[in-house]
Enzyme design. Structure first.
Site: not given
Length: 121
Positions: A7, A63, A75, A78, A90, A108, A116
């Site tokens: 992540r 890419r 893609c 959220e 993200r 992050y 986080r």
């Protein structure tokens, strides 16, 4: 070998194409390098943005990275949750890896560090 999820998240100050592409590229490269992942080990990359990012597809940045041409990338947006962090990108990178789950390094950057703080070292 197991498929692991890596992540990461970052933010941009403005929804401008070059800012989104640069931030996305920096994030995916750091996630891959932090975990010793080569492009041929990547199963797929899912990139989401907050709904306020509309200037470009962040997948375009992935890419164009040297050696990443054939990495499957998608893609999406959220959920639009009140109070959510704005201008956020993200990623969820699925990789074939021998790394134990507890040793995965999630990355992050920028304002997204606030998402986080428990993962910051």
């Amino acid at each position: 070998m197991t498929v692991r999820g890596l992540r990461g998240a970052t933010t941009v100050e403005k929804d401008e194409e070059q800012a989104v592409l640069s931030a996305t590229e920096a994030l995916v490269i750091e996630v891959a390098e932090a975990n010793g992942v080569r492009p041929e080990e990547i199963v797929s990359v899912l990139i989401s943005t907050t709904p306020d990012i509309k200037s470009t597809f962040p997948a375009k940045a992935v890419r164009t990275i040297e050696g990443w041409k054939y990495v499957p990338v998608m893609c999406t947006h959220e959920m639009d949750v009140p109070g959510a962090m704005p201008q956020c990108i993200r990623i969820l990178m699925h990789v074939n890896s021998e790394i134990p789950q507890k040793d995965i390094k999630h990355i992050y950057q920028n304002e997204a560090i606030k998402l986080r703080p428990d993962l910051q070292k």
